[in-house]
Design an enzyme around this catalytic site. Sequence first.
Site, short mmCIF file in Angstrom:
data_model
loop_
_atom_site.label_atom_id
_atom_site.label_comp_id
_atom_site.label_asym_id
_atom_site.label_seq_id
_atom_site.Cartn_x
_atom_site.Cartn_y
_atom_site.Cartn_z
N ILE A 218 -8.21 -5.65 47.22
CA ILE A 218 -7.92 -6.32 45.78
C ILE A 218 -8.96 -5.57 44.79
O ILE A 218 -8.81 -5.83 43.63
CB ILE A 218 -7.86 -7.63 45.64
CG1 ILE A 218 -9.10 -8.58 45.85
CG2 ILE A 218 -6.76 -8.10 46.54
CD1 ILE A 218 -9.09 -9.97 45.63
N GLY B 2 -15.47 -0.07 44.11
CA GLY B 2 -16.14 0.45 43.56
C GLY B 2 -17.29 0.92 44.19
O GLY B 2 -17.26 1.13 45.49
N ASN B 3 -18.42 1.60 43.53
CA ASN B 3 -19.42 2.12 43.93
C ASN B 3 -20.37 1.19 45.07
O ASN B 3 -21.12 1.36 45.61
CB ASN B 3 -20.22 2.87 43.32
CG ASN B 3 -20.98 2.07 42.05
OD1 ASN B 3 -20.32 0.97 41.76
ND2 ASN B 3 -21.37 2.66 41.25
N PHE B 4 -20.09 -0.30 44.52
CA PHE B 4 -20.87 -1.38 45.43
C PHE B 4 -20.06 -1.42 46.77
O PHE B 4 -20.78 -1.89 47.74
CB PHE B 4 -20.59 -2.59 44.83
CG PHE B 4 -19.22 -3.25 44.94
CD1 PHE B 4 -19.04 -4.18 45.96
CD2 PHE B 4 -18.21 -3.07 44.12
CE1 PHE B 4 -17.53 -4.75 46.02
CE2 PHE B 4 -16.96 -3.42 44.18
CZ PHE B 4 -16.83 -4.41 45.15
N GLY B 5 -18.85 -1.00 47.03
CA GLY B 5 -17.98 -1.20 48.41
C GLY B 5 -16.59 -1.64 47.99
O GLY B 5 -16.05 -1.03 47.34
N GLU B 6 -16.01 -2.79 48.63
CA GLU B 6 -14.95 -3.13 48.38
C GLU B 6 -14.82 -4.63 48.02
O GLU B 6 -15.89 -5.54 48.63
CB GLU B 6 -14.04 -2.92 49.58
CG GLU B 6 -13.57 -1.38 49.81
CD GLU B 6 -12.56 -1.19 50.72
OE1 GLU B 6 -12.15 -0.01 50.91
OE2 GLU B 6 -12.02 -2.05 51.39
N LEU B 7 -13.84 -5.14 47.35
CA LEU B 7 -13.48 -6.42 47.35
C LEU B 7 -12.33 -6.78 47.80
O LEU B 7 -11.29 -5.98 47.83
CB LEU B 7 -13.41 -6.85 45.95
CG LEU B 7 -13.18 -8.28 45.42
CD1 LEU B 7 -14.38 -9.09 45.72
CD2 LEU B 7 -12.45 -8.55 44.03
N LYS C 82 -16.86 -9.96 48.94
CA LYS C 82 -17.42 -8.73 48.58
C LYS C 82 -18.17 -7.88 49.90
O LYS C 82 -18.79 -8.59 50.45
CB LYS C 82 -18.31 -8.71 47.50
CG LYS C 82 -17.82 -9.21 46.09
CD LYS C 82 -18.90 -9.26 45.03
CE LYS C 82 -19.23 -8.26 44.53
NZ LYS C 82 -20.06 -8.17 43.26
N ASP D 52 -25.20 -7.69 31.85
CA ASP D 52 -23.94 -7.35 32.21
C ASP D 52 -22.69 -7.96 31.65
O ASP D 52 -21.72 -8.15 32.17
CB ASP D 52 -23.74 -7.22 33.96
CG ASP D 52 -22.61 -6.19 34.27
OD1 ASP D 52 -22.24 -5.31 33.31
OD2 ASP D 52 -22.39 -6.32 35.47
#
Length: 456
Positions: A49, A52-57, A72, A163
């Site tokens: 859903i 991004g550059n962190f990985g996936e949600l 996450k 943030d």
Amino acid sequence: MDHPNREKDERQRTTKGMPGRSGHGSRPSSSASSGVLMVGPNFRVGKKIGCGNFGELRLGKNLYTNEYVAIKLEPIKSRAPQLHLEYRFYKQLGSAAEGLPQVYYFGPCGKYNAMVLELLGPSLEDLFDLCDRTFTLKTVLMIAIQLISRMEYVHSKNLIYRDVKPENFLIGRQGNKKDHVIHIIDFGLAKEYIDPETKKHIPYREHKSLTGTARYMSINTHLGKEQSRRDDLEALGHMFMYFLRGSLPWQGLKADTLKERYQKIGDTKRNTPVEVLCENFPEEMATYLRYVRRLDFFERPDYDYLRTIFTELFEKKGYTFDYAYDWVGRPIPTPVGSVHVDSGTSAITRDSHVHRDRPSQQALRNQASSDRRGEWEIQPSRQTNTSYLTSHLAADRHGGSVQVVSSTNGELNVDDPTGAHSNAPITAQAEVEVVEEAKCCCFFKRKRKKTAQRHK
């Protein structure tokens, strides 16, 4: 052929202890022969859903309680891992405070680290789109009073947030008793401003790289100054004016490079008097910004005073704090359709204020919304059961703002609302693509592999 293995897995899961919450030390996730990806013993991984550059949600489900969760996933070999730090900050904040998501689990998931969180509703940016990209004063004041308290609580736990953006503030899931509460999420850029060893405030420094979202960050952050409590509150003030005005004077600036654009945003922010920024709105909005901009780096803000500014304005206008936000009565976007928020079920009416209609914003809103939401379009209102899903994209969207991050403070997130099945591969990071102003400068392209892969 797979029935014996599936039955064995089910027996193993049902013999575990507490059904809801798995600790950091629980066993690693497993992938059964059926291809079902698990995080810990409890949580089944579902469709993507966000990414991004962190990985996936990913959407997830607690197999004990049948409740949906958000998962996450971050590659263990990430160039700038932040998920474990975010998990530690959530634990530092605790789970008892209002407006913070529950964190159920952190642990390995194949080649990924996984954090399982409470699934919340849409973000303020989603709802801003839904309301033709302007909020009434009443809605902004109800948001502001809550978020000052959220930030006070975060600061009381020796953390600064760094943030602030509408995508990081979510309402609760519709039908939940907390659906009216504004939640704060995504602590990947947070920082301890009290040294845990010396118990002293971090020192004032300059020449710091930018951390946060350029549209909302404080003027001092643009100047390269170390952030402290004052900067979180100033960023909130900019966001409040964004909601009231529909946009900020430093949006849409053109430049040859990102560095020049950040410089232009900072220059315009400095050169825009508070009186001009808050023109045609109550003086209390300017009073708030003047106060937070005059705070010293080490100074503890007077949160009660800031709340009083807005509560007194709220009462002066004759409003009732009934949580009748502008989006009440509108269909709320969800991964599986839309949910119509019926104000009648909670005895909330919208008669206490009149929504300002700005037809000229409609075409822009439609285009921006379709660009960002993809398949998350609002469909005609329909009946749904109590287990409907709501969006959890706030941690993964940028809402058109230019986003900057210090290389020492982890990575930022962006939304790719492409649905995927539970057996779809979790793709690795690819190249960075700089996109136009309506997107994020840190957007990561994703290439889905044609052949299915399983985590071993």
